[in-house]
Design a protein around this motif. Structure first.
Motif, PDB file in Angstrom:
ATOM      1  N   THR A  10       0.867  -1.317  -0.052  1.00  0.00           N
ATOM      2  CA  THR A  10       0.199   0.011  -0.190  1.00  0.00           C
ATOM      3  C   THR A  10       1.028   1.358   0.048  1.00  0.00           C
ATOM      4  O   THR A  10       0.716   2.127  -0.742  1.00  0.00           O
ATOM      5  CB  THR A  10      -0.825   0.033   1.079  1.00  0.00           C
ATOM      6  N   TYR A  27      -7.878   1.321  13.025  1.00  0.00           N
ATOM      7  CA  TYR A  27      -6.820   0.693  13.103  1.00  0.00           C
ATOM      8  C   TYR A  27      -6.630  -0.819  12.607  1.00  0.00           C
ATOM      9  O   TYR A  27      -7.683  -1.563  12.583  1.00  0.00           O
ATOM     10  CB  TYR A  27      -5.872   0.815  14.310  1.00  0.00           C
ATOM     11  N   HIS A  28      -5.655  -1.279  12.178  1.00  0.00           N
ATOM     12  CA  HIS A  28      -5.443  -2.429  11.245  1.00  0.00           C
ATOM     13  C   HIS A  28      -6.084  -3.709  11.990  1.00  0.00           C
ATOM     14  O   HIS A  28      -7.318  -4.157  11.456  1.00  0.00           O
ATOM     15  CB  HIS A  28      -4.122  -2.715  11.360  1.00  0.00           C
ATOM     16  N   ASP A  29      -5.814  -3.959  13.231  1.00  0.00           N
ATOM     17  CA  ASP A  29      -6.382  -5.130  13.717  1.00  0.00           C
ATOM     18  C   ASP A  29      -7.769  -4.962  14.494  1.00  0.00           C
ATOM     19  O   ASP A  29      -8.442  -6.058  14.276  1.00  0.00           O
ATOM     20  CB  ASP A  29      -5.630  -5.776  14.943  1.00  0.00           C
ATOM     21  N   MET A  84      -6.328   1.516   2.603  1.00  0.00           N
ATOM     22  CA  MET A  84      -6.274   0.294   2.685  1.00  0.00           C
ATOM     23  C   MET A  84      -7.635  -0.425   2.978  1.00  0.00           C
ATOM     24  O   MET A  84      -8.175  -0.148   3.874  1.00  0.00           O
ATOM     25  CB  MET A  84      -5.325  -0.474   3.786  1.00  0.00           C
ATOM     26  N   ASN A 115      -7.640  -7.575  -0.731  1.00  0.00           N
ATOM     27  CA  ASN A 115      -7.049  -6.338  -0.521  1.00  0.00           C
ATOM     28  C   ASN A 115      -7.218  -5.433  -1.636  1.00  0.00           C
ATOM     29  O   ASN A 115      -6.727  -5.632  -2.404  1.00  0.00           O
ATOM     30  CB  ASN A 115      -5.744  -6.502   0.306  1.00  0.00           C
ATOM     31  N   LEU A 152      -9.233   1.080   6.411  1.00  0.00           N
ATOM     32  CA  LEU A 152      -8.659   1.407   7.549  1.00  0.00           C
ATOM     33  C   LEU A 152      -8.121   2.949   7.425  1.00  0.00           C
ATOM     34  O   LEU A 152      -7.690   3.485   6.466  1.00  0.00           O
ATOM     35  CB  LEU A 152      -7.496   0.509   7.771  1.00  0.00           C
ATOM     36  N   THR A 174      -5.851   4.024   9.586  1.00  0.00           N
ATOM     37  CA  THR A 174      -4.219   3.822   9.694  1.00  0.00           C
ATOM     38  C   THR A 174      -4.069   2.478   9.263  1.00  0.00           C
ATOM     39  O   THR A 174      -5.012   1.468   9.317  1.00  0.00           O
ATOM     40  CB  THR A 174      -3.881   4.159  11.108  1.00  0.00           C
ATOM     41  N   THR A 175      -2.999   1.982   8.829  1.00  0.00           N
ATOM     42  CA  THR A 175      -2.727   0.893   8.399  1.00  0.00           C
ATOM     43  C   THR A 175      -1.515   0.076   9.249  1.00  0.00           C
ATOM     44  O   THR A 175      -1.757  -0.344  10.343  1.00  0.00           O
ATOM     45  CB  THR A 175      -1.860   0.814   7.081  1.00  0.00           C
ATOM     46  N   HIS A 176      -0.110   0.137   8.968  1.00  0.00           N
ATOM     47  CA  HIS A 176       0.827  -0.658   9.482  1.00  0.00           C
ATOM     48  C   HIS A 176       1.588   0.291  10.690  1.00  0.00           C
ATOM     49  O   HIS A 176       2.610   0.665  10.226  1.00  0.00           O
ATOM     50  CB  HIS A 176       1.664  -1.251   8.670  1.00  0.00           C
ATOM     51  N   LEU A 222      -9.454  -5.550  10.751  1.00  0.00           N
ATOM     52  CA  LEU A 222      -9.343  -6.799   9.896  1.00  0.00           C
ATOM     53  C   LEU A 222      -9.293  -8.351  10.854  1.00  0.00           C
ATOM     54  O   LEU A 222      -9.498  -9.259  10.194  1.00  0.00           O
ATOM     55  CB  LEU A 222      -7.874  -6.775   9.383  1.00  0.00           C
ATOM     56  N   ASP A 260      -5.295 -11.813   0.653  1.00  0.00           N
ATOM     57  CA  ASP A 260      -5.550 -11.243   2.183  1.00  0.00           C
ATOM     58  C   ASP A 260      -4.626 -12.005   3.213  1.00  0.00           C
ATOM     59  O   ASP A 260      -5.148 -12.009   4.197  1.00  0.00           O
ATOM     60  CB  ASP A 260      -7.115 -11.460   2.616  1.00  0.00           C
TER      61      ASP A 260
END
Length: 329
Positions: free
Chosen positions: A132, A264-266, A146, A282, A161, A163-165, A269, A295
């Motif tokens: 991404t 946020y990510h988790d 993302m 994705n 999301l 925010t990602t990583h 997802l 994914d």
């Protein structure tokens, strides 16, 4: 003419190459073209006992089911299934660069990506946080979003999301009013343009437990998230929330939206992958090109065994083709 989809084969020690081999039997409305080392693909096919016919890609090639079109990009060093080698980090990025160049030139209608291993690319001396962010940088796109998506028994589930990583400790500071507004605008625009939803309904999660519980568990909902939602609602966007994340993913609430924005990510997802793993994809929103991906990760423990499920890659190719067709219509 079927849309031509560039498929990057990803980390050569992972399951990406063998997932790409399965596309020789792809029967959907797309012409997948594999980007990777042809010798690696042939060796992995022989290792797995797969009877695959390879052909060098040419735009004038007729679609021929059972033949795998390949753009040969050589490995730096030979690759073994399950054994990472940082020497091939630049090779993995070369696959992405070639796919991107083809999408920008019109040679490819879209790109779908097999998984890469972030750690080994960084071990090769290249700062890399993910597809991404890499594609955003290469296309000079200031902000991308993302989103993961997949079909469930109750219909499609799409989770984007804010925010990602990022480490969890950095998430709150990253969710500014400016970022959140731009993220929602990108999500709204691509739900319309790439998914054909005339008036998309977006469910927005809070950041804190119980969406802050009126400020007792955090002020981000009151100070940042709600003001942005009110501003964009005044422009006509259909935005609901902020919802407590632990109840937002229940069927009655999900039924009220076309997509979810998690903070946020988790947060987002975990629910998405529980419901769709192996069939989810994705999608990178906001890019000037179409990009989809699997994914899941490189699954080094499965590489070379033939046990990896190609379902997510098949769906990534199919979704890329659907988006490309909508773009052309």
């Amino acid at each position: 003419m079927l849309p031509v989809i560039a498929v990057t084969s990803g980390e050569p020690a992972g399951i990406g190459p063998e997932l790409c081999l399965r596309l020789a039997g792809y029967a959907g409305d797309a012409q997948p073209v594999i980007l990777g080392d042809r010798n690696l693909l042939e060796a992995r096919a022989a290792q797995l006992g797969l009877n695959v016919t390879f052909r060098d890609f040419c735009p004038k090639n007729p679609v021929d089911r059972g033949i795998l079109d390949v753009v040969h990009i050589p490995l730096a060093v030979p690759a073994q299934a399950g054994q990472l080698n940082p020497a091939n980090g630049p090779y993995v990025l070369a696959l992405l660069d070639r796919a991107l160049a083809g999408c920008q030139s019109g040679e490819f209608a879209a790109m779908a990506t097999a998984p890469v291993h972030k750690g080994v690319i960084n071990d090769a001396g290249v700062h890399f946080t993910g597809h991404t962010e890499y594609l955003a940088d290469k296309t000079a796109t200031p902000l991308v979003v993302m989103m993961l998506a997949g079909d469930t028994e109750r219909g499609p589930l799409r989770v984007a999301l804010a925010t990602t990583h990022l480490p969890l400790k950095d998430v709150s500071a990253a969710i500014t009013a400016d970022v959140l507004e731009k993220t929602l605008r990108i999500l709204h625009a691509d739900l319309r343009g790439k998914y054909g939803l005339a008036a998309p309904r977006i469910l927005v999660a809070g950041l804190n437990p119980h969406a802050g519980e009126g400020g007792y568990l955090g002020m981000e909902e009151i100070e940042v998230i709600t003001p942005v939602l009110e501003k964009l609602r005044a422009e006509g966007m259909q935005l609901a929330g902020p919802y407590p994340a632990d109840t937002m993913f229940t069927p009655p609430i999900l039924a009220q939206g076309d997509a979810v924005l998690a903070m946020y990510h988790d947060q987002g997802l975990t629910a998405l992958k529980y419901a769709t793993f192996g069939k989810g994809i994705n999608v990178t929103l906001g890019l000037p090109i179409i990009r989809t991906s699997v994914d899941h990760g490189t699954a080094l423990e499965l590489a070379g065994t033939g046990k990896a499920d190609p379902g997510s890659l098949f769906e990534a190719v199919a979704e890329a083709a659907r988006m490309a067709t909508r773009k052309q219509s």
